[in-house]
Design an enzyme around this catalytic site. Structure first.
Site, short mmCIF file in Angstrom:
data_model
loop_
_atom_site.label_atom_id
_atom_site.label_comp_id
_atom_site.label_asym_id
_atom_site.label_seq_id
_atom_site.Cartn_x
_atom_site.Cartn_y
_atom_site.Cartn_z
N HIS A 194 0.84 -1.20 0.00
CA HIS A 194 0.00 0.00 0.00
C HIS A 194 0.87 1.24 0.00
O HIS A 194 1.91 1.31 0.62
CB HIS A 194 -1.01 0.00 1.16
CG HIS A 194 -0.46 0.27 2.52
ND1 HIS A 194 -0.32 1.54 3.03
CD2 HIS A 194 -0.05 -0.57 3.50
CE1 HIS A 194 0.15 1.48 4.27
NE2 HIS A 194 0.33 0.20 4.58
N ASP A 215 2.30 3.04 7.67
CA ASP A 215 2.64 3.22 6.28
C ASP A 215 3.30 1.99 5.70
O ASP A 215 3.58 1.03 6.39
CB ASP A 215 3.57 4.42 6.13
CG ASP A 215 3.94 4.66 4.69
OD1 ASP A 215 3.03 4.71 3.86
OD2 ASP A 215 5.11 4.74 4.40
N GLU A 249 -5.16 2.17 2.44
CA GLU A 249 -5.09 1.07 3.40
C GLU A 249 -5.37 1.60 4.80
O GLU A 249 -6.06 0.95 5.60
CB GLU A 249 -3.71 0.40 3.34
CG GLU A 249 -3.60 -0.90 4.12
CD GLU A 249 -3.08 -0.72 5.54
OE1 GLU A 249 -3.01 -1.72 6.28
OE2 GLU A 249 -2.78 0.43 5.93
N GLU A 250 -4.84 2.80 5.09
CA GLU A 250 -4.99 3.39 6.41
C GLU A 250 -6.42 3.81 6.72
O GLU A 250 -6.76 4.07 7.86
CB GLU A 250 -4.06 4.60 6.56
CG GLU A 250 -2.59 4.32 6.30
CD GLU A 250 -1.99 3.32 7.28
OE1 GLU A 250 -2.64 3.02 8.30
OE2 GLU A 250 -0.88 2.83 7.03
N ASP A 277 4.06 -5.51 3.41
CA ASP A 277 3.73 -4.33 4.20
C ASP A 277 4.71 -4.26 5.37
O ASP A 277 4.59 -5.00 6.33
CB ASP A 277 2.29 -4.46 4.71
CG ASP A 277 1.76 -3.15 5.28
OD1 ASP A 277 2.57 -2.26 5.57
OD2 ASP A 277 0.53 -3.01 5.42
N HIS A 355 2.77 5.47 12.95
CA HIS A 355 1.89 6.63 13.08
C HIS A 355 2.62 7.86 13.61
O HIS A 355 2.11 8.57 14.48
CB HIS A 355 0.72 6.32 14.03
CG HIS A 355 -0.26 5.34 13.46
ND1 HIS A 355 -0.92 4.43 14.23
CD2 HIS A 355 -0.68 5.12 12.19
CE1 HIS A 355 -1.72 3.71 13.47
NE2 HIS A 355 -1.58 4.11 12.23
#
Length: 393
Positions: A194, A215, A249-250, A277, A355
């Site tokens: 992603h 991320d 995705e988030e 990921d 994050h």
């Protein structure tokens, strides 16, 4: 009981209206130009145990900040109904094309991934509802196109298609497709990562070099390097091989759900999907290893993935768990397709700068491009072993 406790905890903070901000950060209620975000918009999310809850976009952000994993199913409520169309059970062979795979592995490099990640993580954020998130997606699309033009022969370019999968929020998913020569069923192999990033609060900086769930910059450039090496080797698969870079995705696996739903609705035959990921972190004092997720994945395909690690990588694997709706592979599983997920280590030893604005390639010597290269090897092996190789006539 574990799920019930988690659900009660989620409902408590969703209904409390209390937002716990990181020290020194701005309030998310302030006006932030460049964000297409209605904090009061209602969304339907699905939690572990398949519990569905309506919440606002702000409450969704709160849930993410509290580590709650979920699908945002507002636009894909019927995704799991397509399971009925996945009637044929796929089987996977032991790795048996080493003479094709190993020469390609020798051409993989850390140079391209490092240069690409420096630029990709230079955007203030790649949050899917931000202007810079859209800009980062357009940069990535141009980079994939440039890579294709530079490394694929002209005849190979004729069987490659590069497209955007459009989304209403502006940051599109990207699909690079190397068309296979076969017309048989089970003819698509998918490798995904992603592209979006976020901070605890989307308005804060999120360079997003590596960390999950913050991320997947590392996974993005990892599979791009695998794609580069494959086309440079004039890879002409028997089955179609696709590289996917998902948006949002988030936001609750929004991009990958949309893509998987389209494939399922079209009755597309997908042999296997592998998600990358978080691929760059090696915790100081720990053994370098590949984390193979064992929960909410296809077990036969997971065993095949382990065999690939043992055959082609220079480091061992370790089994680990991630939880419900952990990354984009979950969207494919929900649609009834076999999918797997591989990360940088056991989950407890993974990157802790999630994050945050500290998710950068220069933050620590624990960020390793040589470690990332092992995952590029895995993506190449996955593509060749399952995609096959069309022999020249």
């Amino acid at each position: 009981m574990k799920f019930l406790a988690g659900l009660l905890s989620l409902l408590a903070f969703v209904t409390s209206g209390v937002v716990a901000l990181p020290h020194g950060s701005q309030s998310p209620f302030e006006v932030h130009p460049g964000f297409n975000l209605d904090l009061n918009a209602l969304r339907l999310v699905e939690l572990d145990g398949h519990q569905r809850v309506w919440m606002t976009e702000l409450e969704k952000i709160q849930a993410k900040a509290h580590g709650v994993k979920f699908f945002d199913i507002t636009d894909t409520q019927d995704l799991d109904t397509f399971n009925q169309f996945r009637l044929k059970k796929s089987t996977y062979p032991s790795p048996n094309t080493t003479e094709r795979v190993r020469p390609i592995l020798k051409t993989l490099s850390t140079k391209g991934p490092q240069e690409n990640l420096v630029h990709f993580s230079s955007f203030r954020t790649r949050y899917y509802r931000s202007d810079s998130g859209r800009e980062s997606q357009q940069w990535l699309l141009a980079k994939i196109a440039e890579t294709t033009s530079e490394f694929a022969s002209k005849p190979l370019q004729d069987i490659i298609t590069l497209s955007e999968f459009p989304h209403s929020w502006g940051q599109n998913s990207i699909i690079a497709r190397i068309n296979g020569s076969s017309t048989e069923d089970d003819n698509i192999v998918v490798i995904g990562a992603h592209q979006d990033s976020t901070n605890l609060w989307p308005f804060l900086p999120a360079p997003g070099a590596d960390a999950e769930p913050a991320d997947d910059g590392s996974g993005t450039v990892t599979i791009l390097e695998a794609y580069r090496a494959l086309i440079a080797a004039d890879f002409r698969p028997v089955r179609t091989v696709e590289f996917h870079w998902y948006s949002a995705e988030e936001g609750g696996l929004l991009g990958s759900q949309a893509v998987a739903r389209k494939y399922a609705a079209d009755h597309a035959h997908v042999l296997a999907m592998s998600q990358f990921d978080m691929t760059a972190w090696v915790k100081r004092g720990t053994r370098e290893e590949v984390g193979v997720i064992t929960d909410f994945v296809d077990q036969e395909l997971t065993q095949f993935n382990k065999d690939l690690v043992s055959t082609y990588l220079d480091i061992p694997y370790v089994e680990t768990k991630c939880g419900y709706a952990c990354s984009d592979h979950a969207s494919w599983s929900k649609a009834g397709y076999p999918s797997i997920f591989t990360i940088e280590s056991s989950f407890e030893n993974s990157n802790q700068h999630i994050h945050s604005s500290n998710d950068r390639i220069d933050i620590s010597d624990e960020f390793s491009f040589s470690h990332m290269l092992e995952f590029s090897k895995l993506a190449v092996a996955f593509a060749v072993e399952l995609g096959g190789w069309t022999e020249s006539k």
